[in-house]
Design a protein around this motif. Structure first.
Motif, short mmCIF file in Angstrom:
data_model
loop_
_atom_site.label_atom_id
_atom_site.label_comp_id
_atom_site.label_asym_id
_atom_site.label_seq_id
_atom_site.Cartn_x
_atom_site.Cartn_y
_atom_site.Cartn_z
N ALA A 55 4.01 0.31 -13.35
CA ALA A 55 4.13 1.84 -13.57
C ALA A 55 4.17 2.39 -12.26
O ALA A 55 5.40 2.19 -11.30
N GLU A 56 3.46 3.35 -11.97
CA GLU A 56 3.66 4.31 -10.75
C GLU A 56 2.79 3.63 -9.53
O GLU A 56 2.64 4.20 -8.59
N GLN A 57 2.35 2.52 -9.64
CA GLN A 57 1.46 1.90 -8.81
C GLN A 57 2.03 1.87 -7.30
O GLN A 57 1.23 1.78 -6.41
N PHE A 58 3.27 1.62 -7.29
CA PHE A 58 4.18 1.60 -5.85
C PHE A 58 3.83 2.90 -5.08
O PHE A 58 3.83 2.85 -3.94
N TYR A 59 4.13 4.14 -5.81
CA TYR A 59 3.85 5.34 -5.26
C TYR A 59 2.28 5.49 -4.85
O TYR A 59 2.27 5.79 -3.53
N ASN A 60 1.47 4.97 -5.77
CA ASN A 60 0.04 5.21 -5.34
C ASN A 60 -0.23 4.11 -3.96
O ASN A 60 -1.12 4.52 -2.99
N GLU A 61 0.67 3.27 -3.77
CA GLU A 61 0.21 2.42 -2.57
C GLU A 61 0.55 3.08 -1.19
O GLU A 61 0.08 2.92 -0.46
N LYS A 62 1.87 3.67 -1.51
CA LYS A 62 2.18 4.61 -0.21
C LYS A 62 1.29 5.82 0.02
O LYS A 62 0.99 5.99 1.13
N LEU A 63 0.69 6.30 -0.92
CA LEU A 63 -0.44 7.34 -0.72
C LEU A 63 -1.49 6.78 -0.02
O LEU A 63 -2.29 7.35 1.02
N LEU A 64 -1.93 5.49 -0.40
CA LEU A 64 -2.92 4.91 0.32
C LEU A 64 -2.89 4.44 1.54
O LEU A 64 -3.79 4.67 2.52
N THR A 65 -1.69 3.99 1.86
CA THR A 65 -1.57 3.13 2.93
C THR A 65 -0.92 4.21 4.10
O THR A 65 -1.26 4.18 5.36
N ASP A 66 0.09 5.07 3.61
CA ASP A 66 0.58 5.79 4.47
C ASP A 66 0.16 7.00 4.81
O ASP A 66 0.48 7.80 5.76
N VAL A 67 -0.30 7.95 3.79
CA VAL A 67 -0.69 9.23 3.61
C VAL A 67 -2.17 9.45 3.91
O VAL A 67 -2.62 10.14 4.91
N LEU A 68 -3.12 8.57 3.24
CA LEU A 68 -4.54 8.75 3.13
C LEU A 68 -5.13 7.86 4.20
O LEU A 68 -5.93 7.91 4.81
N ARG A 69 -4.12 6.68 4.41
CA ARG A 69 -4.54 5.63 5.61
C ARG A 69 -5.78 5.18 5.23
O ARG A 69 -6.55 5.04 6.26
N ILE A 70 -6.28 4.68 3.90
CA ILE A 70 -7.48 4.06 3.54
C ILE A 70 -7.31 2.70 2.95
O ILE A 70 -8.22 2.10 2.51
N ALA A 71 -6.06 2.30 3.45
CA ALA A 71 -5.66 1.08 2.65
C ALA A 71 -4.78 0.08 3.41
O ALA A 71 -4.16 0.61 4.37
N VAL A 72 -4.72 -1.17 3.42
CA VAL A 72 -3.65 -2.01 3.93
C VAL A 72 -3.09 -2.79 2.88
O VAL A 72 -3.43 -3.16 1.91
N ALA A 73 -1.84 -2.86 3.07
CA ALA A 73 -0.87 -3.09 1.98
C ALA A 73 -0.71 -4.92 2.14
O ALA A 73 -0.69 -5.48 3.27
N VAL A 74 -0.83 -5.56 1.04
CA VAL A 74 -0.71 -7.06 0.99
C VAL A 74 0.72 -7.44 0.88
O VAL A 74 0.88 -8.72 1.39
N GLY A 75 1.50 -6.56 0.84
CA GLY A 75 2.91 -6.96 1.10
C GLY A 75 3.62 -7.28 -0.37
O GLY A 75 4.67 -7.81 -0.30
N VAL A 76 3.47 -6.69 -1.42
CA VAL A 76 4.20 -6.78 -2.74
C VAL A 76 5.53 -6.13 -2.58
O VAL A 76 5.49 -4.70 -2.25
N LYS A 77 6.45 -6.69 -3.18
CA LYS A 77 7.88 -6.13 -2.99
C LYS A 77 8.40 -5.74 -4.35
O LYS A 77 9.47 -5.00 -4.58
N GLU A 78 7.92 -6.41 -5.53
CA GLU A 78 8.52 -6.50 -6.62
C GLU A 78 7.82 -5.65 -8.10
O GLU A 78 6.61 -5.86 -7.97
N TRP A 79 8.49 -4.46 -8.24
CA TRP A 79 7.87 -4.17 -9.53
C TRP A 79 8.16 -4.99 -10.68
O TRP A 79 9.30 -5.31 -10.87
N ARG A 80 7.48 -4.58 -11.63
CA ARG A 80 7.50 -5.41 -13.25
C ARG A 80 6.90 -4.66 -14.12
O ARG A 80 6.16 -3.79 -13.91
N GLU A 81 7.38 -5.07 -15.31
CA GLU A 81 6.79 -4.55 -16.58
C GLU A 81 5.37 -5.27 -16.58
O GLU A 81 5.17 -6.22 -16.22
N TYR A 82 4.31 -4.36 -17.32
CA TYR A 82 3.00 -4.64 -17.18
C TYR A 82 2.87 -6.02 -17.86
O TYR A 82 1.63 -6.69 -17.42
N CYS A 83 3.67 -6.52 -18.97
CA CYS A 83 3.58 -7.67 -19.74
C CYS A 83 4.32 -8.93 -18.84
O CYS A 83 4.06 -9.95 -19.56
#
Length: 458
Positions: A361-389
């Protein structure tokens, strides 16, 4: 002006998936607590998941109820009880559930015609509600289960298509101009101005789209719930022992690991997580949701559960977990999040820095908000988007897991700064829903606007 004229009647129609249904129900409860007559349209299986809170609010004098529909399981070709996307195990089943939901459209439309509410609040996945509202001459508000940053990024990608002009895996967004249905009265967002204010303003000023930030809705929907009573109520359910386990830990010493109610990671990935958590040396609680076909001896390294139990380094929960009680416990010092919007807000409400592990879903956008904008998270390094199932093919290895855990839970300056930043946002969230706060002011503005529209119609 009569009390009948003052009394707003709003119908809420949520999508039956936890990431959308739960915040919409909490949103409905907030409206009811501020004098609105609220009806939530749900199928029986989904009503059962939220009825306790609805009954609690109704018993305390608020006008809130559910209107229950029978889900057409046989007609849709689904087993009885499969009414929510967290019961879906593959993409084909997901499509079948959508078809089942679509079969309810005529019933819901007729309900709107018969009951004539003053406003319809519907999930974005029910665009037909806009046509019904227009036909009936009543306002309709859309609900988005994400934040402003993801919404703006989504439409920016659609408009500018920056990924088509580069071979790089990383693209820069040239602007963030979203577009959406202009006939709707606007959108309700489970966010608050202090969190995403610049993106909120961009949405409003550059496009002219109206949106009301009412979040975090879970804070004021549940702020009168007695947490001690809730803690007692979990006795006898799987996972309740975790509170006693947490009581034995130092403050900020435990990492909470959970990937939401939809994600089911493959056994190979769960095995890598287990290795990484153990190697980090930090205490953790891990809520494991595996595929039904996997056995736990496939998921965990040999002797893993026994070692974690004996050392008291890890607490593994297979199934239901009292997540909010866990996150609010002072022993919890960080959270692994799949970057679902509700998960992010729950961690933020508890003042927790995060490890960002987006999946779909939109979770990769949210990752950037957390790590690059708000700077309250560290990325584990996921690179692949997938369908939720889907399982996906890329793997986060044990070394990357260990590195992220050590960074977040260690005492280095970077982790300390993340903790300071997220605690400032935690305080801002609490103030936003208080009288005079930004979200409270938005709610009152919206209620007054809807009352005004009702009076004009009369």
């Amino acid at each position: 002006m009569s009390s009948e004229t003052d009394q707003l009647r709003i119908f809420f129609l949520p999508l039956p998936t936890p990431g959308h249904m739960i915040p919409m129900v909490e949103e409905a409860r907030v409206f009811a607590k501020h004098g609105v007559d609220v009806t939530i349209i749900l199928t029986q299986g989904n009503a059962n998941l939220v009825q306790k809170n609805i009954d609690h609010d109704s018993n305390t004098g608020h006008k809130i109820k559910t209107h229950v529909l029978q889900f057409p399981s046989a007609q849709a070709g689904l087993p009885d009880g499969v009414e929510n996307f967290n019961s879906v195990t593959n993409i084909e089943m997901s499509h079948t559930l959508y078809r089942g939901i679509h079969l309810l459209q005529n019933q819901i439309e007729q309900l709107f015609h018969d009951m004539l509410p003053d406003c319809i609040v519907s999930d974005m996945f029910f665009p037909w509600t806009l046509d019904v509202a227009t036909e009936l001459g009543i306002p309709r508000l859309g609900f988005r289960g994400c934040g402003y940053f993801a919404l703006c990024s989504e439409y920016c990608i659609k408009r500018h298509e920056p990924h088509k002009s580069t071979d790089s895996d990383v693209v820069l967004l040239p602007g963030l101009p979203p577009g959406t249905e202009q006939k709707s009265l606007g959108m309700l967002m489970n966010s608050f101005h202090e969190l995403e204010g610049s993106y909120e303003e961009y949405l409003k000023t550059d496009i002219g789209l109206k949106a009301w930030s009412l979040g975090p809705v879970s804070l004021w929907a549940n702020k009168d719930v007695n947490q001690k009573a809730e803690r007692c109520n979990i006795a006898g359910r799987e996972g309740h022992e975790v509170i006693d386990w947490l009581n034995s830990k130092e403050h900020n010493s435990v990492l909470y690991v959970g990937f939401g109610s939809l994600a089911m990671l493959p056994a190979t990935q769960l095995n890598e997580i287990a290795h990484g958590l153990e190697a980090s040396g930090h205490s953790f609680i891990w809520v494991v949701r595996k595929k039904e076909s996997d056995e736990y001896d496939q998921v965990f390294p040999e002797g893993f559960e026994e070692r974690m139990s004996e050392s008291k380094k890890g607490f593994i929960i297979k199934g239901w977990a009292p997540q909010m009680l866990i996150l609010e416990h002072p022993a919890i010092g960080g959270q692994v999040t799949h970057c679902g919007w509700n998960s992010i807000l729950e961690g933020l409400n508890s003042g927790l820095p995060m490890i960002a592990w987006p999946l779909f879903a939109e979770q990769f956008y949210n990752e950037k908000l957390l790590t690059d904008v708000l700077r309250i998270a560290v990325a584990v390094g996921v690179k692949e988007w997938r369908e939720y199932c889907e399982e996906g093919t890329a793997m986060v290895n044990r070394d990357e897991v260990e590195k992220a855990v050590r960074l977040l839970m260690g005492g280095e300056e970077e982790a300390a700064e993340m903790r300071k930043r997220v605690r400032k946002l935690q305080e801002a969230a609490k103030k936003a829903v208080e009288v005079g706060g930004s979200s409270h002011a938005n709610l009152m503005d919206l209620i007054n606007k809807l009352k005004s529209l009702k009076v004009k119609k009369i």
